[in-house]
Design a protein around this motif. Sequence first.
Motif, mmCIF file in Angstrom:
data_model
loop_
_atom_site.group_PDB
_atom_site.id
_atom_site.type_symbol
_atom_site.label_atom_id
_atom_site.label_comp_id
_atom_site.label_asym_id
_atom_site.label_seq_id
_atom_site.Cartn_x
_atom_site.Cartn_y
_atom_site.Cartn_z
ATOM 1 N N THR A 1 34.647 -10.831 -16.356
ATOM 2 C CA THR A 1 35.126 -10.419 -15.246
ATOM 3 C C THR A 1 33.925 -11.064 -13.989
ATOM 4 O OG1 THR A 1 34.022 -8.212 -14.692
ATOM 5 C CG2 THR A 1 36.237 -8.312 -15.119
ATOM 6 N N ASP A 2 34.344 -11.762 -12.483
ATOM 7 C CA ASP A 2 33.725 -12.548 -12.570
ATOM 8 C C ASP A 2 32.554 -11.325 -10.769
ATOM 9 O OD1 ASP A 2 32.402 -14.615 -12.309
ATOM 10 O OD2 ASP A 2 33.896 -16.268 -11.122
ATOM 11 N N ALA A 3 32.500 -10.116 -11.744
ATOM 12 C CA ALA A 3 31.836 -9.261 -10.560
ATOM 13 C C ALA A 3 30.500 -10.019 -10.059
ATOM 14 C CB ALA A 3 31.659 -8.065 -11.876
ATOM 15 N N ARG A 4 30.265 -9.450 -9.102
ATOM 16 C CA ARG A 4 29.091 -9.378 -7.850
ATOM 17 C C ARG A 4 29.115 -8.945 -7.055
ATOM 18 N NH1 ARG A 4 29.350 -16.892 -7.534
ATOM 19 N NH2 ARG A 4 30.678 -16.645 -9.475
ATOM 20 N N LEU A 5 27.331 -9.059 -6.308
ATOM 21 C CA LEU A 5 27.683 -7.538 -5.629
ATOM 22 C C LEU A 5 26.998 -8.745 -4.343
ATOM 23 C CD1 LEU A 5 24.290 -5.289 -7.476
ATOM 24 C CD2 LEU A 5 27.200 -5.378 -6.945
ATOM 25 N N GLY A 6 27.818 -8.405 -2.985
ATOM 26 C CA GLY A 6 27.335 -8.810 -1.888
ATOM 27 C C GLY A 6 25.714 -8.649 -1.539
ATOM 28 N N ARG A 7 25.772 -9.627 -1.114
ATOM 29 C CA ARG A 7 24.231 -9.301 -0.306
ATOM 30 C C ARG A 7 23.575 -8.400 0.271
ATOM 31 N NH1 ARG A 7 20.942 -13.295 -1.060
ATOM 32 N NH2 ARG A 7 22.427 -14.873 -0.458
ATOM 33 N N ASP A 8 24.386 -7.489 1.203
ATOM 34 C CA ASP A 8 24.280 -6.076 1.721
ATOM 35 C C ASP A 8 23.576 -5.374 0.366
ATOM 36 O OD1 ASP A 8 26.301 -5.878 1.004
ATOM 37 O OD2 ASP A 8 27.465 -4.675 2.075
#
Length: 69
Positions: A22-29
Amino acid sequence: MTDRKSIRRPKMDSSPAKPEKTDARLGRDVQTKIGQQLRAMYDEVVSEGVPDRFVDLLRKLEKRSDKDS
């Protein structure tokens, strides 16, 4: 004699299931918050200092090293 019917069992794959990519990414915040918390934990550990027993051990090792040289 009674007729026995063979029971077919489904083949079980012995290899572990592969997780889907999966393309799990965390937001900048979220990344910023994690960074802040990690820095706070690191600062806390650094401020604790070295336990006395480790300081004693380091001194003993240093003395031994001086004798060997």
